[in-house]
Design an enzyme around this catalytic site. Structure first.
Site, PDB file in Angstrom:
ATOM      1  N   CYS A 267       0.787  -1.244   0.000  1.00  0.00           N
ATOM      2  CA  CYS A 267       0.000   0.000   0.000  1.00  0.00           C
ATOM      3  C   CYS A 267       0.808   1.277   0.000  1.00  0.00           C
ATOM      4  CB  CYS A 267      -0.938   0.007   1.202  1.00  0.00           C
ATOM      5  SG  CYS A 267      -2.234  -1.211   1.054  1.00  0.00           S
TER       6      CYS A 267
HETATM    7  C1  UDX Z   1      -0.905  -0.176   5.493  1.00  0.00           C
HETATM    8  C2  UDX Z   1      -1.841   0.728   6.312  1.00  0.00           C
HETATM    9  O1  UDX Z   1      -1.373   0.787   7.650  1.00  0.00           O
HETATM   10  C3  UDX Z   1      -3.254   0.226   6.246  1.00  0.00           C
HETATM   11  O2  UDX Z   1      -4.137   1.138   6.911  1.00  0.00           O
HETATM   12  C4  UDX Z   1      -3.617   0.087   4.782  1.00  0.00           C
HETATM   13  O3  UDX Z   1      -4.648   0.670   4.270  1.00  0.00           O
HETATM   14  C5  UDX Z   1      -2.706  -0.784   3.995  1.00  0.00           C
HETATM   15  O4  UDX Z   1      -1.368  -0.276   4.158  1.00  0.00           O
HETATM   16  P1  UDX Z   1       0.340  -2.495   5.794  1.00  0.00           P
HETATM   17  O5  UDX Z   1       0.983  -2.179   4.490  1.00  0.00           O
HETATM   18  O6  UDX Z   1      -0.231  -3.839   6.010  1.00  0.00           O
HETATM   19  O7  UDX Z   1      -0.845  -1.453   6.100  1.00  0.00           O
HETATM   20  O8  UDX Z   1       1.458  -2.309   6.901  1.00  0.00           O
HETATM   21  P2  UDX Z   1       1.856  -1.280   8.047  1.00  0.00           P
HETATM   22  O9  UDX Z   1       1.803  -1.986   9.334  1.00  0.00           O
HETATM   23  O10 UDX Z   1       1.105  -0.023   7.941  1.00  0.00           O
HETATM   24  O11 UDX Z   1       3.406  -1.034   7.686  1.00  0.00           O
HETATM   25  C6  UDX Z   1       3.825  -0.575   6.397  1.00  0.00           C
HETATM   26  C7  UDX Z   1       5.325  -0.444   6.339  1.00  0.00           C
HETATM   27  O12 UDX Z   1       5.775   0.647   7.129  1.00  0.00           O
HETATM   28  C8  UDX Z   1       6.110  -1.667   6.832  1.00  0.00           C
HETATM   29  O13 UDX Z   1       7.196  -1.909   5.966  1.00  0.00           O
HETATM   30  C9  UDX Z   1       6.595  -1.253   8.203  1.00  0.00           C
HETATM   31  O14 UDX Z   1       7.768  -1.927   8.598  1.00  0.00           O
HETATM   32  C10 UDX Z   1       6.833   0.230   7.988  1.00  0.00           C
HETATM   33  N1  UDX Z   1       6.755   1.032   9.235  1.00  0.00           N
HETATM   34  C11 UDX Z   1       5.589   1.093   9.932  1.00  0.00           C
HETATM   35  C12 UDX Z   1       7.869   1.748   9.662  1.00  0.00           C
HETATM   36  O15 UDX Z   1       8.936   1.720   9.037  1.00  0.00           O
HETATM   37  N2  UDX Z   1       7.759   2.505  10.792  1.00  0.00           N
HETATM   38  C13 UDX Z   1       6.611   2.598  11.522  1.00  0.00           C
HETATM   39  O16 UDX Z   1       6.600   3.318  12.528  1.00  0.00           O
HETATM   40  C14 UDX Z   1       5.498   1.854  11.084  1.00  0.00           C
END
Ligand code: UDX
Length: 427
Positions: A267
């Site tokens: 996403c």
């Molecule tokens: C995301 C959104 O959170 C969700 O609402 C949506 O519509 C689909 O996309 P998702 O892709 O499943 O969900 O994962 P998420 O937990 O949001 O993490 C995305 C990425 O960001 C991961 O690679 C994670 O490691 C990274 N991340 C997340 C960080 O680097 N730092 C953070 O503080 C949080």
């Protein structure tokens, strides 16, 4: 007792499957429609074709009762709501490809011809503002030969995190319902009446924009934390201490401030790129969003630079890459930060030994020739450097395993280790 509604969900992928199963759990009568007969068979048997926490239990509980799957559109002959959950893959220029949305709209219209009830077609997937009104609505009405008094249209975005999708569905922060006529919105709201969450009613295009904006803002929080982290690293300051102090300000909030190797997944990278190309199409230059992507592209290269600083030339050296999925508790490697890291290591002539508790099979398709281990210890043995790419809980316990390395040089791309001696990407 919930007012049970007849719902068809188009697309049995990640979003469609979670959405359909959770609607069934809420007491509705659901049919998931997918072109893939193997997927359909597996859903009907109560076996989820994907791994998602808590989904298997829900599917087993409801499959064959209030939840069915089919390759045909027959259920639309009697449906009160149709949710479009088909994919929107990115075009080479970053914009969203709406091919599947268009063909689903045509098929929905044809199938609704014989439906005697008022039915609402709801777009659930992330689509550029204007898609529901300008593409879905005309296609459905044209194919069905019906009018807006017989078919309503709505946009109801999902906010599902992989690994926590069932929880996110059942306990949402908010439910957004976008529509241009009240009757359609009311029918969608009925589906969620059992849920305890604020319902936000907007116009169609605003609902579409809410989804893009939410993801872009979360991605911005991450890139912002990474940039602050990169500065902190030079100054010898722990960015996690900084963000703890920053996040307690209620105007900022503590979540999504974890600095590290950057965001991956299906996403954030795709949606921010789509928003950039959408902005450019209007003649705007989205400076901030472009920088969010740029910071994200740079983070994995910083890990390689740190490794090189400690190890010198990487050519011929065995490097362990631990964590291959884009985050923990999934086997999804889409836009995983491990991909550019492995690419760069190979480009510099290193020999890569990779480990992930779940994501080995998909990564083997991307990098068939590197070595894969079945434990962290296996890939660490004899390695001269190690890069930690994902915050799998099991990695937090790694310590003595690092003693198996030829040199104990560990670079952390996610703050997960509790042992001494690791260097963080930006801490
Ligand atoms: C995301 C959104 O959170 C969700 O609402 C949506 O519509 C689909 O996309 P998702 O892709 O499943 O969900 O994962 P998420 O937990 O949001 O993490 C995305 C990425 O960001 C991961 O690679 C994670 O490691 C990274 N991340 C997340 C960080 O680097 N730092 C953070 O503080 C949080």
């Amino acid at each position: 007792m919930v007012n049970s509604m007849r719902i068809s969900v188009i697309g049995g992928g990640y979003v469609g499957l979670v959405t359909g199963t959770c609607f069934a759990k809420l007491g509705h009568n659901v049919t998931i429609i997918d072109v893939d007969p193997i997927k359909v068979q597996s859903i009907n048997k109560g076996q989820p074709p994907i791994f998602e926490n808590g989904l298997e239990d829900l599917l087993k509980e409801n499959a064959g009762k209030s939840l069915r799957a089919s390759t045909g559109y027959e259920s639309l002959g009697n449906a009160e709501l149709v949710f479009i959950c088909v994919g929107t893959p990115p075009n080479p220029d970053g914009s969203a490809n709406l091919m599947y949305i268009e063909s689903a709209s045509n098929s929905i219209g044809t199938a609704l011809k014989t439906n005697p009830h008022y039915c609402v077609v709801v777009v659930k997937r992330t689509v550029p503002p204007g898609t529901t009104e300008k593409i879905v609505q005309p296609a459905v009405l044209r194919a069905s030969r019906k009018t807006e008094s017989e078919i309503g249209f709505a946009m109801n975005p999902e906010f599902l995190r992989e690994g926590r999708a069932v929880e996110d569905f059942m306990q949402p922060d908010r439910i957004v319902i976008g529509c241009n006529d009240l009757r359609a919105g009311k029918q969608v709201a009925k589906v969620y009446e059992k849920m305890n969450a604020p319902v936000i009613r907007t116009g169609l295009t605003a609902a579409e924009m809410i989804k893009y904006t939410s993801n872009a803002f979360l991605a911005t929080k991450i890139s912002f934390s990474n940039e602050i982290g990169n500065i902190c690293k030079h100054l010898g300051i722990d960015v996690y201490e900084v963000m703890k102090g920053v996040g307690l300000d209620q105007r900022i909030g503590p979540l999504f401030l974890n600095a590290g190797a950057g965001f991956g997944g299906s996403c954030f990278p795709k949606d921010v790129s789509a928003l950039v190309s959408l902005a450019q199409a209007t003649g705007e230059t989205p400076i901030l969003l472009q920088s969010v992507l740029e910071v994200n592209e740079q983070q994995p290269h910083r890990m390689i630079a740190l490794l090189e600083k400690r190890l010198g030339n990487l050519s011929g050296k065995r490097i362990a890459v631990i964590g291959l999925a884009f985050k923990d508790n999934t086997d999804d490697i889409r836009d995983s930060r491990a991909i550019p890291v492995i690419q760069e290591l190979l480009r510099r002539g290193a020999s890569v030994a990779a480990y992930d508790p779940m994501a080995r099979p998909p990564m083997q398709k991307v990098f068939p020739t590197i070595e894969y281990g079945s434990s962290a210890a296996e890939v660490l043995r004899g390695s001269e450097g190690c890069l930690i790419m994902t915050e799998w809980p099991e990695f937090s316990r790694l310590d003595t395993e690092f003693d198996l390395m030829a040199r104990r040089i560990i670079i952390e791309g996610r703050r997960i280790l509790t042992c001494d001696g690791a260097e963080g990407i930006c801490w």
